[in-house]
Each structure stands twice: as C-alpha cells, then as structure tokens.
Design an enzyme around this catalytic site. Sequence first.
Site: not given
Ligand code: PGA
Length: 251
Positions: A10, A12, A92, A94, A160, A166, A198
């Site tokens: 992803n 983003k 997601h 976010e 997740e 992150g 992560s």
């Molecule tokens: P990350 O993000 O691997 O940077 O922790 C995962 C995600 O948000 O899909």
Amino acid sequence: MALRKLIAGNWKMHGQLAMLVEIEEIGRATRGWPVDVAICPPATLIAAAVALQSGVAIGAQDAHAAVAGAYTGCLSTAMLVEAGATLCIVGHSERRAFNHETDAIVRAKAEAVAASGMTPIICVGETRADYEAGRAIDVIVAHLAGSLPNAHGALIVSYEPVWAIGSGRTPSVAEIATMHGVIREIVGLDIRILYGGSVNRTNAAELLAIDNVDGALVGGASLTAAAFVPIVEAAVAALGPPAVENNRSRG
Ligand code: PGA
C-alpha cells in the site's frame, strides 16, 4: 489446504511516475514465485503500472460506493476497473480516522468493489487505547460485523492494529494468532486474512508463519523493491520445502 499467500503493498500518498521502476523490479524478481504479489499505488499511477505488465497485480487504495455522481475528488469502482485495478483496499484505518469513514460506509464501499469485479481488501484494526484496555477482540468482531458485505464473493480481510501501523511495533505472535483465529471463525475457510502494521524484511518470516496469516499488507516497506521483495521471499519460505513430487519432477 492453506490459502495462497498474498503480499500486497500500500503506497498510500507516495509515488509519481519515477517510482514505476520499483514495480517493474518487484515483478521481475518475484516472477513465477508461488505467492500472489500486489501493489496499490496512488490512483494516478494505476493505468501506467498496469501497462508495465510486470506480473504484479495492481490495486486501488479506496473507491466511492456510488456508481457516479456529484462527489468531487472521488473515484468510482468503474473508473478504477477501467484503469486496470483488480483489487481495492477499503476501510484502511487512515481513511476511517482522517475521512471519518464508518463501518456502514466501509461496507457500502466493499459491496461496490465486489460488484465491480475487483476484490476488496477490507481493513479492520483496534486503536492503542482499545488494545491497552483489552478490547481488541471485541473491536475487531464489531468491525467485521459492520464492514463485511452481506453477500460476498471473493474478498480479503486485513487485520491492521492502528497502533502497529508505521510505528515499528507489532502485536506478539500469540496475539496475532489469537486474533486471526477469531477472524477465521467469522469469515470461514476460503477468505484470506492478511496481517498489516510494520511488516518488514526482519519480522516477515515470523509473522507469515503464524496460523491463519495468509499474507501481509505492507506500507512503508513496499515503497522499494529492495525492501519489499525480501518480504515476498519470506512468504515463499513460509510455505515450507516443496512437495516430494515437485522435487522428483524437477529430476
Ligand atoms: P506500515 O503500514 O507497513 O507502514 O506499518 C501498513 C498499512 O498501513 O497498510
């Protein structure tokens, strides 16, 4: 029979045309490997990424639930399908946080994505406060009850934890095994359940070997082939040694 693993990146809000070389390299490095590989770049790159014919499946990061209409800045599933996307992330954390998307909105999006022929990757995850209060399982069960389409064909769930995204932190192996077991009970045997948050080349082997972890949704470590390919490699390693017949047929 284990489900075929999927390692999905992803991107983003990262990536312009110059980053397409990473997708080319990921495709070149992983061609023929017995796992599925996907990248969800920004929507502006989907058509160009598909045109590379790299062998990497190309997905979208979001879609609007409506077929068309006065929704400035949004993209319909038909637009994404026309661009060549075969997968679409919905829900997601976010988007749930920054765009105030509720379970009901996520479900409507997942239904629209499934109806379009793309496979939805439906994300669920608890916040740090939920985790620390011991409410993680309740939150995930509620997310699934609210976000999964009522009738569905192919779909993928991604667990997740918000606090793992992150942050460099992940739940323990036992916690992930428990949560994926709970999700498995709800979604059944034929739905892939990814872990996200992560995932990197160092922890991928351990995470991808956990029961009911059918792949990973990778953010930061999906932005370069150098960081991403070792995660795909870990997914292949998690399959164990090839079957005896395969060895024989190779002579
Ligand atoms: P990350 O993000 O691997 O940077 O922790 C995962 C995600 O948000 O899909």
